[in-house]
Design a protein around this motif. Structure first.
Motif, PDB file in Angstrom:
ATOM      1  N   LYS A  53       9.745  22.034  30.978  1.00 45.25           N
ATOM      2  CA  LYS A  53       9.541  22.755  32.226  1.00 45.25           C
ATOM      3  C   LYS A  53      10.244  22.022  33.352  1.00 45.25           C
ATOM      4  O   LYS A  53      11.369  22.331  33.700  1.00 45.25           O
ATOM      5  N   THR A  54       9.634  21.006  33.911  1.00 46.85           N
ATOM      6  CA  THR A  54      10.338  20.255  34.949  1.00 46.85           C
ATOM      7  C   THR A  54      10.345  18.764  34.653  1.00 46.85           C
ATOM      8  O   THR A  54      10.802  17.984  35.463  1.00 46.85           O
ATOM      9  N   GLU A  55       9.814  18.372  33.497  1.00 50.20           N
ATOM     10  CA  GLU A  55       9.860  16.964  33.183  1.00 50.20           C
ATOM     11  C   GLU A  55      11.183  16.617  32.502  1.00 50.20           C
ATOM     12  O   GLU A  55      11.794  17.458  31.866  1.00 50.20           O
ATOM     13  N   ILE A  56      11.607  15.393  32.638  1.00 50.21           N
ATOM     14  CA  ILE A  56      12.782  14.913  31.908  1.00 50.21           C
ATOM     15  C   ILE A  56      12.264  14.240  30.659  1.00 50.21           C
ATOM     16  O   ILE A  56      11.561  13.248  30.724  1.00 50.21           O
ATOM     17  N   VAL A  57      12.599  14.801  29.505  1.00 53.56           N
ATOM     18  CA  VAL A  57      12.032  14.311  28.263  1.00 53.56           C
ATOM     19  C   VAL A  57      13.006  13.362  27.579  1.00 53.56           C
ATOM     20  O   VAL A  57      14.205  13.418  27.808  1.00 53.56           O
ATOM     21  N   PRO A  58      12.487  12.470  26.703  1.00 54.47           N
ATOM     22  CA  PRO A  58      13.346  11.435  26.130  1.00 54.47           C
ATOM     23  C   PRO A  58      14.198  11.897  24.975  1.00 54.47           C
ATOM     24  O   PRO A  58      15.044  11.156  24.524  1.00 54.47           O
ATOM     25  N   SER A 100       3.816  29.658  23.296  1.00 59.95           N
ATOM     26  CA  SER A 100       3.041  30.800  23.708  1.00 59.95           C
ATOM     27  C   SER A 100       3.877  31.995  24.108  1.00 59.95           C
ATOM     28  O   SER A 100       5.081  31.977  24.039  1.00 59.95           O
ATOM     29  N   MET A 101       3.171  33.089  24.601  1.00 59.63           N
ATOM     30  CA  MET A 101       3.863  34.297  25.040  1.00 59.63           C
ATOM     31  C   MET A 101       3.218  34.856  26.286  1.00 59.63           C
ATOM     32  O   MET A 101       2.783  34.120  27.136  1.00 59.63           O
ATOM     33  N   ILE A 158       9.690  35.246  23.045  1.00 64.80           N
ATOM     34  CA  ILE A 158       9.175  35.158  24.398  1.00 64.80           C
ATOM     35  C   ILE A 158       7.875  34.380  24.328  1.00 64.80           C
ATOM     36  O   ILE A 158       7.062  34.582  23.431  1.00 64.80           O
ATOM     37  N   ASP A 159       7.695  33.442  25.229  1.00 67.06           N
ATOM     38  CA  ASP A 159       6.421  32.728  25.302  1.00 67.06           C
ATOM     39  C   ASP A 159       6.048  32.506  26.750  1.00 67.06           C
ATOM     40  O   ASP A 159       6.906  32.461  27.630  1.00 67.06           O
ATOM     41  N   SER A 160       4.766  32.405  26.969  1.00 67.92           N
ATOM     42  CA  SER A 160       4.276  32.253  28.331  1.00 67.92           C
ATOM     43  C   SER A 160       3.032  31.378  28.333  1.00 67.92           C
ATOM     44  O   SER A 160       2.238  31.419  27.392  1.00 67.92           O
ATOM     45  N   GLU A 161       2.896  30.635  29.397  1.00 70.45           N
ATOM     46  CA  GLU A 161       1.780  29.699  29.545  1.00 70.45           C
ATOM     47  C   GLU A 161       1.322  29.769  30.995  1.00 70.45           C
ATOM     48  O   GLU A 161       2.101  29.520  31.911  1.00 70.45           O
ATOM     49  N   TYR A 162       0.038  30.131  31.201  1.00 68.57           N
ATOM     50  CA  TYR A 162      -0.529  30.275  32.544  1.00 68.57           C
ATOM     51  C   TYR A 162      -1.730  29.348  32.695  1.00 68.57           C
ATOM     52  O   TYR A 162      -2.624  29.346  31.842  1.00 68.57           O
ATOM     53  N   PHE A 163      -1.742  28.583  33.779  1.00 70.12           N
ATOM     54  CA  PHE A 163      -2.898  27.776  34.151  1.00 70.12           C
ATOM     55  C   PHE A 163      -3.526  28.390  35.394  1.00 70.12           C
ATOM     56  O   PHE A 163      -2.838  28.602  36.403  1.00 70.12           O
ATOM     57  N   SER A 216       2.687  28.262  35.967  1.00 74.09           N
ATOM     58  CA  SER A 216       3.003  29.085  34.807  1.00 74.09           C
ATOM     59  C   SER A 216       4.451  28.850  34.412  1.00 74.09           C
ATOM     60  O   SER A 216       5.283  28.474  35.238  1.00 74.09           O
ATOM     61  N   THR A 217       4.725  29.071  33.140  1.00 71.60           N
ATOM     62  CA  THR A 217       6.087  29.021  32.613  1.00 71.60           C
ATOM     63  C   THR A 217       6.244  30.130  31.579  1.00 71.60           C
ATOM     64  O   THR A 217       5.409  30.250  30.677  1.00 71.60           O
TER      65      THR A 217
END
Length: 770
Positions: free
Chosen positions: A10-15, A33-34, A563-568, A578-579
């Motif tokens: 999402k917005t993190e820089i992963v290793p 997710s969707m 398609i996946d979706s994630e809502y907090f 959300s993403t």
């Protein structure tokens, strides 16, 4: 099974580079997710528990799903006296007593078709060891791919043979052993059909490999003292996978279709006739000694190093053939690989994987609740809490006890560890703490489980934190699964107690998959022995993903869509973040090269100013933005392979162009190079920043038991350049010599380095087996 999905952070820089999930590969990535359902108030914890009990009551009615996989192969092991010569030739007289098996079938590229190359399997055993012989005939032996030789290397990238042993015949868990034409040895522990695949486990076993003008052949020797098993049964589960890498062909002893993967041990075959297995006392004593010398330019940092000579001991005792007791005294992890450098562009904590061997063996037993792709939302037990402070300093571990194993249908895990206080000028004081976890899990039906967990963190001074949990993993058929859990934490110091509950469903249709779930984490939920990404939220997630295989297109293996979706949402059902990711189109060819197009929508509703990086603040407000780009990946068997992604688009109220590229070069079995570059170019009203993370790995394998590895890392945000060199020599099975060199520099740029600290460590261990 898991449908391939192209994971983008999402917005993190992963290793590590984003890599599409690949069914049947070394490690399939779980779906995220969707589309999200309509938000609603979370059910009460009591209702979650009621649902768990209702599901448990229904478990005895689970019926096995009839399929073409009900008939699985069985091979009888022949008993021999003494041992055989491990040279890979299969010319000992004993092998003539073994019944050959040749009915291997493909999973890739043609599902359930006969293998294109002949494979012959034989099984022998003595009182003390199991012997597996595999003859891998090949129509073009000169085309064998064999570039890996280091212990625990990624041998699946080569022509290879992997062996799964389900020693309790519970259709869930297994030991894994793999080798290639170079004799490289890779081993792992498989838990719950892939929920955990622990490559850091190292067993004592041997292999012999022989290349000839008709292909190559292997002899595995697995001492029974290396295994835990049910000594009341003469039958084990077994699966054999052969990879013919130039064809990207996977062929199996027991058939596996595209709706499953290599970890689906419930579709394995059987070994029968195992009688009178001897393990001896099964007591292993591993004393070790270390010498370290360190220095730092900063006196405060130098005070945090422990120089000089130290010693300790690890003991493993098989109390029964099913259960083992491990003890560690004055624990040392000098040989553990350094963590990857990361830059955090989110409001939430970073997650670092466990790399210490004592906590990795049988770690899957302690897994609780759902699995997560990438950074987990939570873990009730996170072993890095033991012996590592919140700011990354090493905390002395006085002793630790682990008791793990399986009895009948029960899986049992217990850890108790004591850490000393840490009181140096390099960071805040850490109190003396006792850590404990108890995990019990009951096998139900063919593939379902019901479990409980208890964790505790007891600091000196009376601060006690406890967590209780119950979880269900219900698999009524080979293609569907339902999970649910409920957990509660209690904290004496902060007087906090709250619930964490959730449930989800997944259906695996082969070419198309679906899953959906909801998780509710209370505002006061606080597992001190675990990891928690965020609290006071309800997360909705679902996913649809597909990998259809076109007909009459010989150069294309599959297309990828999803398609996946994630809502907090918060307690008022207001969206916090959300993403949603749209995998618009991807194509994978027969060489397993992949190119895909993806578009992502992010949302973050900030209730406060967010200092994302030093000197750059994002004002409070509601933000949503789009980004998109390409994902690419070369086939695993290429000598020169590239993978990564290029993304461009908005970022909060600004823009971010980012790229992650990993270049892997394997010119020979003795040398490998991996270069990774992560770039972000951020423009925000509060300030602009462009930065890089550069990581260079160099691996020299002199023999399968002697290797030298180096990791160089540059983090432009932290102004840090680090080097980690590690020489490992396994001079006899289970006994190692490590020489480790670490150095870090303050680095405003790669051309401007100022020494910060350095350390040399020598560690030697010697395994006594009784």
């Amino acid at each position: 099974m898991t449908t391939p999905h192209i994971q983008i952070p999402k917005t993190e820089i992963v290793p590590t580079p984003m890599t599409p999930g690949r069914r049947g590969g070394p490690r399939s990535l779980p779906r995220k997710s969707m589309s999200h359902p309509t938000p609603h108030k979370a059910p009460s914890p009591a209702r979650w528990l009621l649902c768990l009990l209702f599901s448990f009551a229904a478990l005895p009615a689970v019926a096995h799903e009839a399929s073409t996989f009900d008939s699985v192969p069985t091979i009888e092991a022949a008993k021999i006296d003494g041992s055989i010569r491990l040279d890979g030739r299969l010319d000992d007289d004993a092998w003539s007593r073994a019944t050959p098996f040749e009915g291997f079938t493909q999973r890739e590229p043609v599902e359930l078709a006969p293998s294109t190359e002949r494979t012959v399997l034989r099984v022998l055993y003595s009182d003390s060891s199991l012997y597996i012989g595999v003859e891998c005939f090949d129509s073009d032996p000169s085309a064998l791919i064999a570039q890996e030789m280091e212990r625990d290397s990624l041998t699946f990238r080569d022509d290879s043979v992997g062996l799964f042993l389900d020693t309790f015949h519970d259709h869930r868990n297994a030991y894994f052993f793999e080798t290639n034409p170079n004799g490289a040895r890779t081993d792992a522990l498989l838990t719950d059909e892939g929920r955990d695949f622990n490559l850091n486990w190292d067993g004592v076993w041997g292999t012999g490999v022989h290349r000839h003008d008709q292909g190559w052949s292997i002899e595995f020797q697995i001492p029974f003292s290396t295994l835990r098993f049910d000594d009341t049964s003469e039958t084990w589960g077994m699966q054999i996978r052969r990879i013919i890498r130039r064809k990207n062909e996977e062929t199996y002893f027991s058939p596996i279709g595209l709706d499953a993967d290599v970890f689906r041990i419930s579709r394995g075959g059987h070994i029968t006739g195992l009688e009178g297995l001897q393990t001896g006392l099964q007591l292993q004593v591993l004393p070790y000694a270390t010498f370290s010398d360190a220095s730092a330019e900063d006196p405060i940092l130098e005070d945090s190093f422990d120089d000089g000579f130290d010693a300790g001991v690890d003991v493993k005792w098989a109390v029964t053939k099913e259960m083992s007791l491990d003890l560690t005294v004055n624990t040392d992890f000098a040989e553990a690989e350094v963590d990857d450098q990361q830059v955090n562009l989110t409001r939430f904590p970073l997650f670092f994987d466990e790399k210490r061997e004592f906590f990795l063996e049988n770690a899957g037993i302690f897994d609780f609740g759902p699995t997560f792709a990438g950074t987990p939302l939570f873990e009730l037990f996170f072993s890095r809490r033991i012996g590592i402070s919140d700011d990354g300093r090493q905390v002395p571990i006085d002793w630790g006890v682990r008791f793990t194993g399986r009895v009948d249908d029960w899986n049992i895990g217990f850890i108790d560890a004591q850490t000393d206080e840490l009181n140096d000028a390099a960071g805040p004081q850490v109190a003396e703490t006792n850590w404990g976890v108890l995990r019990l899990k009951r096998n139900i039906g063919e593939r379902s489980t019901l479990g409980v967990i208890y964790t505790r963190s007891d600091q000196s001074g009376g601060n006690l934190n406890q967590t209780y949990g119950v979880d269900l993993d219900y698999k009524p058929t080979q293609r569907s699964s339902l999970w649910a859990y409920a957990a509660r934490s209690e904290d004496d110091l902060f007087e906090l107690d709250d619930w964490n509950t959730g449930a989800g469903y997944a259906f695996d249709g082969g070419e198309w998959d679906f899953d959906a779930s909801v998780i509710d984490i209370g505002e006061d939920f606080n597992p001190a022995s675990g990891f928690l990404l965020r609290r006071g939220v309800r997360r909705y997630r679902a996913a649809v993903a597909g990998e259809p295989r076109p007909e009459n297109r010989p150069k294309i293996r599959s297309f990828i869509f999803g398609i996946d979706s994630e809502y907090f949402v918060d307690d008022d059902d207001e969206v916090e973040t959300s993403t949603t990711q749209f995998d618009l189109f991807g194509v994978r060819n027969q060489q397993e090269d992949l190119l895909a197009l993806t578009v992502i929508r992010d949302e973050d509703n900030l209730g406060f100013d967010f200092p994302i990086l030093p000197g750059i603040v994002i004002p409070a407000g509601d933000y949503d933005w789009w980004r998109g780009g390409l994902i690419f990946q070369s086939g695993a068997g290429r000598k020169l392979a590239v993978s990564g992604n290029v993304l461009t688009g908005d970022f909060y109220d600004g823009e971010n162009d980012s790229a992650s590229v990993t270049l892997t070069w394997r010119p020979s079995r003795h040398f490998r190079s991996q270069t990774q570059w992560i770039r972000n170019d951020i423009e925000l009203p509060g300030g602009d920043l462009a930065f890089d993370i550069i990581r260079q790995r160099l691996e020299f394998s002199f023999t399968p038991d002697l290797s030298l590895n180096g990791i160089l890392q540059y983090n432009e945000v932290a102004d840090l350049f680090g080097a980690n060199l590690r020489l490992r020599w396994e001079y006899r099975p289970g006994s190692d010599l490590f020489v480790v060199y670490n150095e870090n520099w303050i680095a405003p740029s790669l051309s401007d380095l100022d020494g910060r600290d350095r350390q040399v460590i020598v560690k030697a261990s010697y395994l006594f087996q009784l």
